[in-house]
Design a protein around this motif. Sequence first.
Motif, PDB file in Angstrom:
ATOM      1  N   ALA A 231      14.108  73.900  34.292  1.00  0.00           N
ATOM      2  CA  ALA A 231      14.052  74.879  33.213  1.00  0.00           C
ATOM      3  C   ALA A 231      15.079  75.990  33.419  1.00  0.00           C
ATOM      4  N   LEU A 232      15.190  76.472  34.654  1.00  0.00           N
ATOM      5  CA  LEU A 232      16.182  77.512  34.950  1.00  0.00           C
ATOM      6  C   LEU A 232      17.599  76.988  34.736  1.00  0.00           C
ATOM      7  N   GLY A 233      17.825  75.731  35.106  1.00  0.00           N
ATOM      8  CA  GLY A 233      19.145  75.136  34.895  1.00  0.00           C
ATOM      9  C   GLY A 233      19.489  75.023  33.420  1.00  0.00           C
ATOM     10  N   ALA A 234      18.513  74.588  32.615  1.00  0.00           N
ATOM     11  CA  ALA A 234      18.745  74.472  31.176  1.00  0.00           C
ATOM     12  C   ALA A 234      18.973  75.851  30.552  1.00  0.00           C
ATOM     13  N   LEU A 235      18.186  76.836  30.986  1.00  0.00           N
ATOM     14  CA  LEU A 235      18.355  78.190  30.446  1.00  0.00           C
ATOM     15  C   LEU A 235      19.713  78.764  30.829  1.00  0.00           C
ATOM     16  N   ALA A 236      20.137  78.544  32.073  1.00  0.00           N
ATOM     17  CA  ALA A 236      21.438  79.030  32.522  1.00  0.00           C
ATOM     18  C   ALA A 236      22.564  78.368  31.730  1.00  0.00           C
ATOM     19  N   ALA A 237      22.424  77.068  31.461  1.00  0.00           N
ATOM     20  CA  ALA A 237      23.446  76.360  30.690  1.00  0.00           C
ATOM     21  C   ALA A 237      23.501  76.888  29.249  1.00  0.00           C
ATOM     22  N   ALA A 238      22.325  77.150  28.661  1.00  0.00           N
ATOM     23  CA  ALA A 238      22.293  77.687  27.293  1.00  0.00           C
ATOM     24  C   ALA A 238      22.943  79.067  27.237  1.00  0.00           C
ATOM     25  N   LEU A 239      22.662  79.908  28.228  1.00  0.00           N
ATOM     26  CA  LEU A 239      23.269  81.239  28.272  1.00  0.00           C
ATOM     27  C   LEU A 239      24.776  81.147  28.485  1.00  0.00           C
ATOM     28  N   ALA A 240      25.202  80.203  29.322  1.00  0.00           N
ATOM     29  CA  ALA A 240      26.637  80.040  29.570  1.00  0.00           C
ATOM     30  C   ALA A 240      27.363  79.608  28.297  1.00  0.00           C
ATOM     31  N   TRP A 241      26.796  78.642  27.565  1.00  0.00           N
ATOM     32  CA  TRP A 241      27.412  78.202  26.321  1.00  0.00           C
ATOM     33  C   TRP A 241      27.462  79.337  25.301  1.00  0.00           C
ATOM     34  N   THR A 242      26.387  80.127  25.250  1.00  0.00           N
ATOM     35  CA  THR A 242      26.361  81.251  24.315  1.00  0.00           C
ATOM     36  C   THR A 242      27.432  82.271  24.658  1.00  0.00           C
ATOM     37  N   ALA A 243      27.570  82.571  25.952  1.00  0.00           N
ATOM     38  CA  ALA A 243      28.587  83.534  26.387  1.00  0.00           C
ATOM     39  C   ALA A 243      29.995  83.042  26.045  1.00  0.00           C
ATOM     40  N   VAL A 244      30.245  81.756  26.289  1.00  0.00           N
ATOM     41  CA  VAL A 244      31.556  81.185  25.957  1.00  0.00           C
ATOM     42  C   VAL A 244      31.823  81.281  24.463  1.00  0.00           C
ATOM     43  N   ALA A 245      30.813  80.941  23.655  1.00  0.00           N
ATOM     44  CA  ALA A 245      30.985  80.992  22.203  1.00  0.00           C
ATOM     45  C   ALA A 245      31.239  82.417  21.721  1.00  0.00           C
ATOM     46  N   VAL A 246      30.511  83.391  22.274  1.00  0.00           N
ATOM     47  CA  VAL A 246      30.679  84.786  21.865  1.00  0.00           C
ATOM     48  C   VAL A 246      32.080  85.287  22.218  1.00  0.00           C
ATOM     49  N   VAL A 247      32.545  84.983  23.428  1.00  0.00           N
ATOM     50  CA  VAL A 247      33.883  85.395  23.843  1.00  0.00           C
ATOM     51  C   VAL A 247      34.943  84.757  22.930  1.00  0.00           C
ATOM     52  N   ALA A 248      34.754  83.472  22.614  1.00  0.00           N
ATOM     53  CA  ALA A 248      35.707  82.779  21.748  1.00  0.00           C
ATOM     54  C   ALA A 248      35.719  83.387  20.346  1.00  0.00           C
ATOM     55  N   VAL A 249      34.548  83.755  19.833  1.00  0.00           N
ATOM     56  CA  VAL A 249      34.477  84.370  18.507  1.00  0.00           C
ATOM     57  C   VAL A 249      35.176  85.725  18.515  1.00  0.00           C
ATOM     58  N   ARG A 250      34.945  86.522  19.552  1.00  0.00           N
ATOM     59  CA  ARG A 250      35.588  87.832  19.634  1.00  0.00           C
ATOM     60  C   ARG A 250      37.111  87.698  19.645  1.00  0.00           C
ATOM     61  N   ARG A 251      37.597  86.613  20.210  1.00  0.00           N
ATOM     62  CA  ARG A 251      39.054  86.454  20.336  1.00  0.00           C
ATOM     63  C   ARG A 251      39.679  85.796  19.108  1.00  0.00           C
ATOM     64  N   TRP A 252      38.987  84.811  18.512  1.00  0.00           N
ATOM     65  CA  TRP A 252      39.647  83.994  17.497  1.00  0.00           C
ATOM     66  C   TRP A 252      39.075  84.113  16.088  1.00  0.00           C
ATOM     67  N   PHE A 253      37.962  84.811  15.919  1.00  0.00           N
ATOM     68  CA  PHE A 253      37.408  84.883  14.565  1.00  0.00           C
ATOM     69  C   PHE A 253      38.384  85.586  13.632  1.00  0.00           C
ATOM     70  N   ARG A 254      38.571  85.029  12.450  1.00  0.00           N
ATOM     71  CA  ARG A 254      39.533  85.563  11.477  1.00  0.00           C
ATOM     72  C   ARG A 254      38.782  86.322  10.395  1.00  0.00           C
ATOM     73  N   TRP A 255      39.230  87.535  10.121  1.00  0.00           N
ATOM     74  CA  TRP A 255      38.604  88.370   9.105  1.00  0.00           C
ATOM     75  C   TRP A 255      39.389  88.331   7.794  1.00  0.00           C
ATOM     76  N   GLU A 256      40.619  87.838   7.851  1.00  0.00           N
ATOM     77  CA  GLU A 256      41.455  87.740   6.659  1.00  0.00           C
ATOM     78  C   GLU A 256      41.390  86.309   6.118  1.00  0.00           C
ATOM     79  N   PRO A 257      41.545  86.121   4.808  1.00  0.00           N
ATOM     80  CA  PRO A 257      41.568  84.769   4.226  1.00  0.00           C
ATOM     81  C   PRO A 257      42.659  83.928   4.869  1.00  0.00           C
ATOM     82  N   ARG A 258      42.354  82.647   5.077  1.00  0.00           N
ATOM     83  CA  ARG A 258      43.330  81.727   5.678  1.00  0.00           C
ATOM     84  C   ARG A 258      44.141  81.090   4.563  1.00  0.00           C
ATOM     85  N   ARG A 259      45.289  81.708   4.273  1.00  0.00           N
ATOM     86  CA  ARG A 259      46.158  81.162   3.219  1.00  0.00           C
ATOM     87  C   ARG A 259      47.543  80.873   3.794  1.00  0.00           C
TER      88      ARG A 259
END
Length: 259
Positions: A231-259
Amino acid sequence: MSTVLTAPSVRRLRALARAELTLLGRNRGVVLTALLVPLLLPFSVRPALDRLDLEKQGISVGAAMLTAGIGFSFLFAVYSALVNAYVARREELVLKRLRTGELSDVEILTGTALPTMTVGLAQSLVLCIGCAALLDAGAPEAPYLTLLGLVAGLVLSAALAALTASVTRTVESGQVTALPLVFGSMIGSGIMVPTEVMPEPLASVCELLPLSPAIRLVRGGWTGQLSAYEALGALAAALAWTAVAVVAVRRWFRWEPRR
């Protein structure tokens, strides 16, 4: 002091979530997909589950269908719906206008996600009650693990939706860019087929997929066959994936239209 500082943020989030809920309700196609697909798809996997030796792994058909329903809720009620919402709000310049006000970037993304996450949570709770009553799934042996899996799956689905939206040009193309995660998770994260009945080498690979830890927590909490270490391993993996996704969103999320 913290109450004074957080109260305006809470009010802004509530207002944005209310507006987003109104917009969500106007899109009947997204609403029907989010509400009906996770409730109907689990029955499509019933024939395959009947052919598997689930009892050997201590998993009932009801528990497997419950996990499938919750997994489909993550993918369709939250992830796919939010990809469309983020892209639509960006292309309509809604996100750009919101950034000129008092809302922070985190508040904008969170407020947009709250309605669909609430729908996903409510749907998951309905599935839990329905499967326990109608499919003889029983009561969860470790409900806290199931709850942790629900929260982890909902948060990660929202973060992955924002990340997918960053590479999606239009709402129409969102149906394509979301497919890899949807199909990969359906097949490999234990949603359609529990990883416990997969060959061990294949299961080890599938457990590395983003939603696999959340699904494992949900099912393990229901069956009670997840040790504290697992259970701790699964929770740690879920938190790690969430952290990676959040960091990626902060870096690459686009606020302007993609044209």
